[in-house]
Design an enzyme around this catalytic site. Structure first.
Site, PDB file in Angstrom:
ATOM      1  N   ILE A   8     -19.993  13.228 -27.956  1.00  0.00           N
ATOM      2  CA  ILE A   8     -21.233  13.601 -27.278  1.00  0.00           C
ATOM      3  C   ILE A   8     -22.327  13.870 -28.301  1.00  0.00           C
ATOM      4  CG2 ILE A   8     -22.292  15.130 -25.585  1.00  0.00           C
ATOM      5  CD1 ILE A   8     -19.562  15.787 -24.501  1.00  0.00           C
ATOM      6  N   ASP A   9     -23.436  13.196 -28.132  1.00  0.00           N
ATOM      7  CA  ASP A   9     -24.604  13.412 -28.981  1.00  0.00           C
ATOM      8  C   ASP A   9     -25.120  14.837 -28.781  1.00  0.00           C
ATOM      9  OD1 ASP A   9     -26.972  12.670 -30.562  1.00  0.00           O
ATOM     10  OD2 ASP A   9     -28.019  12.756 -28.633  1.00  0.00           O
TER      11      ASP A   9
END
Length: 230
Positions: A8-9
Site C-alpha cells: 500500500i502506497d
C-alpha cells in the site's frame, strides 16, 4: 481471495500529504522569515519540487539531489539568497516528519484488511522523513509488517528493484498473491504492471485514466476496495 500480501502506497493513499506539505511549508516559511509573500513561495516551491520528483521517478535525479536542489532552485527563482540547500532541507524535513495526517477512514480501512492480509507500506520518498511520518505512526505500528522506502532501497516505483525488496520483505510470496494499492498511475500502477502483479488505482478525485498501464481495479473510496477484498 487469492491475495495474501498487500503493498500500500503511503501518501495520498493512506496519509494526507497535501495537508502535511502545506503545514510543513507554512512552518518552514515562518521559521526562515522569508521576505516574500507566502503564496508566491509555495507556488515556486511546488513547481520545483514536482519537477525534481518526476525526474527522480525517471531515474534522472537521486533522492539526495531532490531534497536539496528543490530549495536551491526555489531560493534562486525568488531571488532571496544563495544557499546550498542543505540546512533549508534539514529544517523543512524536520517539520514534515512531524506531520502524520491520515486520510479520513484510513485507520478503519487498514484495521479491517489486517485481519485477512499481510500489509506493507511501499513509498517513493526520503528515508528520514518516511521513517518518522509513517514508521512511527500509530496506524503503521498497529497494522503493518514492513516499510519499504525508495531512498533506503536505492530504487523507486515503478522500477523493479523496489518491488524486489518489498517481495523479499514479505517473505517471497507468489506474484499472483500480491496486490499494490496506490493513487499514482506512473509509479504504483505502472510499477505493478511492469513487475507482473495486480494493481488497484485509488482514485477518489475521479482522474482520467491515461498512460500505458491499466489497473486491475479502480476505486474511488476505501469501502469500494473493501467490497472487493473482503
Amino acid at each position: 481471495m487469492k491475495y495474501t500480501t498487500l503493498l500500500i502506497d503511503a501518501d495520498d493513499t493512506l496519509f494526507d500529504f497535501d495537508k502535511a506539505e502545506e503545514t510543513s511549508l507554512d512552518r518552514f516559511y515562518k521559521r526562515m522569515d522569508l521576505k516574500c509573500p507566502y503564496n508566491e513561495f509555495r507556488e515556486v516551491y511546488n513547481r520545483e519540487n514536482h519537477l525534481l520528483w518526476k525526474a527522480f521517478e525517471r531515474g534522472k535525479a537521486t533522492a539526495e539531489k531532490v531534497k536539496v536542489q528543490r530549495f536551491v532552485n526555489t531560493m534562486k527563482a525568488l531571488e532571496l539568497y544563495e544557499d546550498n540547500g542543505v540546512e533549508l532541507s534539514r529544517i523543512y524535513m524536520e517539520e514534515l516528519s512531524r506531520c502524520r495526517f491520515l486520510l479520513p477512514g484510513a485507520d478503519d480501512f487498514c484495521e479491517k484488511l489486517s485481519s485477512h492480509y499481510n500489509l506493507y507500506v511501499i513509498t517513493n520518498g526520503l528515508w528520514d522523513v518516511q521513517r518518522s511520518r509513517v514508521g512511527d505512526s500509530e496506524i503503521y505500528r498497529r497494522f503493518f509488517k514492513g516499510l519499504i522506502v525508495s531512498e533506503k532501497v536505492g530504487s523507486a516505483k515503478p522500477d523493479k528493484g523496489i518491488f524486489d525488496e518489498a517481495r523479499k520483505t514479505a517473505g517471497n510470496p507468489l506474484l499472483e498473491e500480491m496486490l499494490i494499492i496506490g493513487d499514482s498511475l506512473t509509479s504504483d500502477i505502472r510499477g505493478g504492471d511492469l513487475y507482473g502483479i495486480d494493481s488497484c488505482w485509488f482514485n477518489p478525485g475521479g482522474k482520467e485514466l491515461v498512460g500505458p498501464s491499466t489497473p486491475t481495479y479502480e476505486v474511488a473510496d476505501y469501502e469500494s476496495l473493501l467490497k472487493i477484498l473482503l
